[in-house]
Design a protein around this motif. Structure first.
Motif, PDB file in Angstrom:
ATOM      1  N   MET A 136      70.039  27.114  34.255  1.00 33.31           N
ATOM      2  CA  MET A 136      69.940  27.970  35.427  1.00 33.31           C
ATOM      3  C   MET A 136      71.280  28.008  36.133  1.00 33.31           C
ATOM      4  SD  MET A 136      67.434  25.619  37.716  1.00 33.31           S
ATOM      5  CE  MET A 136      67.894  24.023  38.314  1.00 33.31           C
ATOM      6  N   ARG A 137      71.412  28.975  37.036  1.00 35.14           N
ATOM      7  CA  ARG A 137      72.650  29.117  37.808  1.00 35.14           C
ATOM      8  C   ARG A 137      72.299  29.598  39.202  1.00 35.14           C
ATOM      9  NH1 ARG A 137      73.843  33.955  34.548  1.00 35.14           N
ATOM     10  NH2 ARG A 137      75.333  32.703  33.403  1.00 35.14           N
ATOM     11  N   PRO A 138      73.212  29.387  40.151  1.00 33.07           N
ATOM     12  CA  PRO A 138      72.961  29.910  41.500  1.00 33.07           C
ATOM     13  C   PRO A 138      73.157  31.424  41.520  1.00 33.07           C
ATOM     14  CG  PRO A 138      75.024  28.676  41.424  1.00 33.07           C
ATOM     15  CD  PRO A 138      74.395  28.532  40.091  1.00 33.07           C
ATOM     16  N   ALA A 139      72.275  32.104  42.232  1.00 34.66           N
ATOM     17  CA  ALA A 139      72.377  33.558  42.402  1.00 34.66           C
ATOM     18  C   ALA A 139      73.165  33.855  43.676  1.00 34.66           C
ATOM     19  CB  ALA A 139      70.989  34.177  42.473  1.00 34.66           C
ATOM     20  N   ALA A 140      73.503  35.117  43.869  1.00 30.86           N
ATOM     21  CA  ALA A 140      74.292  35.522  45.032  1.00 30.86           C
ATOM     22  C   ALA A 140      73.560  35.275  46.352  1.00 30.86           C
ATOM     23  CB  ALA A 140      74.669  36.998  44.914  1.00 30.86           C
ATOM     24  N   ASP A 141      72.224  35.301  46.325  1.00 33.21           N
ATOM     25  CA  ASP A 141      71.458  35.130  47.563  1.00 33.21           C
ATOM     26  C   ASP A 141      71.165  33.660  47.887  1.00 33.21           C
ATOM     27  OD1 ASP A 141      69.604  34.540  45.633  1.00 33.21           O
ATOM     28  OD2 ASP A 141      68.161  36.068  46.230  1.00 33.21           O
ATOM     29  N   GLY A 142      71.745  32.742  47.121  1.00 30.78           N
ATOM     30  CA  GLY A 142      71.566  31.324  47.412  1.00 30.78           C
ATOM     31  C   GLY A 142      70.410  30.673  46.674  1.00 30.78           C
ATOM     32  N   ARG A 143      69.651  31.449  45.903  1.00 31.53           N
ATOM     33  CA  ARG A 143      68.564  30.871  45.118  1.00 31.53           C
ATOM     34  C   ARG A 143      69.079  30.483  43.738  1.00 31.53           C
ATOM     35  NH1 ARG A 143      64.088  35.198  44.674  1.00 31.53           N
ATOM     36  NH2 ARG A 143      65.922  36.372  44.109  1.00 31.53           N
ATOM     37  N   TRP A 144      68.303  29.673  43.021  1.00 34.29           N
ATOM     38  CA  TRP A 144      68.593  29.355  41.629  1.00 34.29           C
ATOM     39  C   TRP A 144      67.791  30.313  40.760  1.00 34.29           C
ATOM     40  CZ3 TRP A 144      72.189  25.991  39.931  1.00 34.29           C
ATOM     41  CH2 TRP A 144      72.687  25.064  40.836  1.00 34.29           C
ATOM     42  N   VAL A 145      68.400  30.780  39.666  1.00 35.81           N
ATOM     43  CA  VAL A 145      67.706  31.647  38.714  1.00 35.81           C
ATOM     44  C   VAL A 145      67.874  31.073  37.309  1.00 35.81           C
ATOM     45  CG1 VAL A 145      67.902  33.758  40.091  1.00 35.81           C
ATOM     46  CG2 VAL A 145      69.707  33.176  38.457  1.00 35.81           C
ATOM     47  N   TYR A 146      66.862  31.317  36.468  1.00 40.08           N
ATOM     48  CA  TYR A 146      66.930  30.878  35.071  1.00 40.08           C
ATOM     49  C   TYR A 146      67.917  31.733  34.301  1.00 40.08           C
ATOM     50  CZ  TYR A 146      62.698  28.142  35.849  1.00 40.08           C
ATOM     51  OH  TYR A 146      61.787  27.235  36.306  1.00 40.08           O
ATOM     52  N   VAL A 147      68.557  31.115  33.309  1.00 43.51           N
ATOM     53  CA  VAL A 147      69.469  31.852  32.438  1.00 43.51           C
ATOM     54  C   VAL A 147      68.934  31.843  31.014  1.00 43.51           C
ATOM     55  CG1 VAL A 147      71.814  32.025  31.538  1.00 43.51           C
ATOM     56  CG2 VAL A 147      71.436  31.320  33.896  1.00 43.51           C
ATOM     57  N   ALA A 148      68.809  30.685  30.421  1.00 40.77           N
ATOM     58  CA  ALA A 148      68.321  30.587  29.045  1.00 40.77           C
ATOM     59  C   ALA A 148      67.195  29.561  28.996  1.00 40.77           C
ATOM     60  CB  ALA A 148      69.451  30.183  28.105  1.00 40.77           C
ATOM     61  N   ASP A 149      66.289  29.773  28.059  1.00 40.22           N
ATOM     62  CA  ASP A 149      65.111  28.924  27.942  1.00 40.22           C
ATOM     63  C   ASP A 149      64.864  28.624  26.471  1.00 40.22           C
ATOM     64  OD1 ASP A 149      62.657  27.691  28.193  1.00 40.22           O
ATOM     65  OD2 ASP A 149      61.807  29.209  29.507  1.00 40.22           O
ATOM     66  N   ALA A 150      64.461  27.407  26.168  1.00 37.28           N
ATOM     67  CA  ALA A 150      64.169  27.030  24.788  1.00 37.28           C
ATOM     68  C   ALA A 150      62.896  27.699  24.284  1.00 37.28           C
ATOM     69  CB  ALA A 150      64.045  25.514  24.664  1.00 37.28           C
ATOM     70  N   GLU A 151      61.994  28.051  25.194  1.00 37.27           N
ATOM     71  CA  GLU A 151      60.745  28.706  24.809  1.00 37.27           C
ATOM     72  C   GLU A 151      61.011  30.167  24.492  1.00 37.27           C
ATOM     73  OE1 GLU A 151      58.042  26.849  24.377  1.00 37.27           O
ATOM     74  OE2 GLU A 151      59.265  25.176  25.060  1.00 37.27           O
ATOM     75  N   THR A 152      60.262  30.706  23.544  1.00 36.37           N
ATOM     76  CA  THR A 152      60.457  32.088  23.134  1.00 36.37           C
ATOM     77  C   THR A 152      59.677  33.058  24.003  1.00 36.37           C
ATOM     78  OG1 THR A 152      60.650  31.288  20.878  1.00 36.37           O
ATOM     79  CG2 THR A 152      60.411  33.640  21.151  1.00 36.37           C
ATOM     80  N   ASP A 153      58.371  32.918  24.004  1.00 38.13           N
ATOM     81  CA  ASP A 153      57.505  33.823  24.749  1.00 38.13           C
ATOM     82  C   ASP A 153      56.392  33.019  25.402  1.00 38.13           C
ATOM     83  OD1 ASP A 153      58.747  36.310  24.010  1.00 38.13           O
ATOM     84  OD2 ASP A 153      57.879  36.064  22.016  1.00 38.13           O
ATOM     85  N   GLY A 154      55.549  33.710  26.113  1.00 40.23           N
ATOM     86  CA  GLY A 154      54.384  33.071  26.700  1.00 40.23           C
ATOM     87  C   GLY A 154      54.608  32.650  28.141  1.00 40.23           C
ATOM     88  N   ALA A 155      53.641  31.920  28.654  1.00 39.12           N
ATOM     89  CA  ALA A 155      53.669  31.516  30.060  1.00 39.12           C
ATOM     90  C   ALA A 155      54.801  30.546  30.367  1.00 39.12           C
ATOM     91  CB  ALA A 155      52.329  30.884  30.437  1.00 39.12           C
ATOM     92  N   ASP A 156      55.252  29.781  29.375  1.00 42.25           N
ATOM     93  CA  ASP A 156      56.303  28.793  29.614  1.00 42.25           C
ATOM     94  C   ASP A 156      57.712  29.381  29.533  1.00 42.25           C
ATOM     95  OD1 ASP A 156      54.412  26.826  29.963  1.00 42.25           O
ATOM     96  OD2 ASP A 156      54.482  26.179  27.879  1.00 42.25           O
ATOM     97  N   HIS A 157      57.851  30.624  29.091  1.00 43.93           N
ATOM     98  CA  HIS A 157      59.171  31.244  28.968  1.00 43.93           C
ATOM     99  C   HIS A 157      59.642  31.770  30.320  1.00 43.93           C
ATOM    100  CE1 HIS A 157      62.529  33.445  27.299  1.00 43.93           C
ATOM    101  NE2 HIS A 157      62.108  34.530  27.913  1.00 43.93           N
TER     102      HIS A 157
END
Length: 140
Positions: A99-120
């Motif tokens: 994850m990385r910090p976004a411009a608005d001060g929140r954290w956002v996900y970048v890459a995930d080991a999961e492919t699809d589904g609820a955990d992605h």
């Protein structure tokens, strides 16, 4: 009631209170030690895993459409290797993501080991813990 009976009851109550207090102190101390140990394990996995990810490729991943880029596949493959290498009996790593910090001060996900589904978690999805967005000024 006799004085001797009252004294025996008072001493039993004092012994019970002392035992409960010692158990509480032991429990909270052991809980803190266990939490620190788990945190240390997670930080070690994160630090060694981060050294395997190409920063330039990771930086190119900015929006959800970038999940089709070869850079995303390379980062995701690395994250899966980290996850799979740490699935042991004593430490079972289930989620590995960046994850990385976004411009608005929140954290956002970048890459995930999961492919699809609820955990992605797709690129740019806000990171939430306990239903609340995680901000830069909050402790993790």
């Amino acid at each position: 009631m006799r004085v001797r009976t009252q004294l025996a009851i008072a001493l039993c109550a004092l012994a019970g209170f002392t035992a409960a207090l010692l158990i509480a102190i032991y429990y909270f101390g052991a809980r803190e030690i266990l939490f620190r140990q788990i945190r240390s394990e997670v930080l070690s996995i994160a630090a060694t895993g981060a050294s395997r990810i190409d920063p330039a490729a990771h930086e190119r991943l900015q929006k959800p459409g970038d999940e089709s880029l070869p850079e995303y596949a390379a980062v995701q493959r690395t994250l899966r290797e980290i996850r799979d290498a740490n699935r042991r009996d004593d430490v079972h790593v289930r989620f590995v993501y960046t994850m990385r910090p976004a411009a608005d001060g929140r954290w956002v996900y970048v890459a995930d080991a999961e492919t699809d589904g609820a955990d992605h978690s797709a690129i740019g999805t806000p990171v939430e813990f306990n239903g609340e967005p995680l901000h830069l000024d909050q402790p993790y």
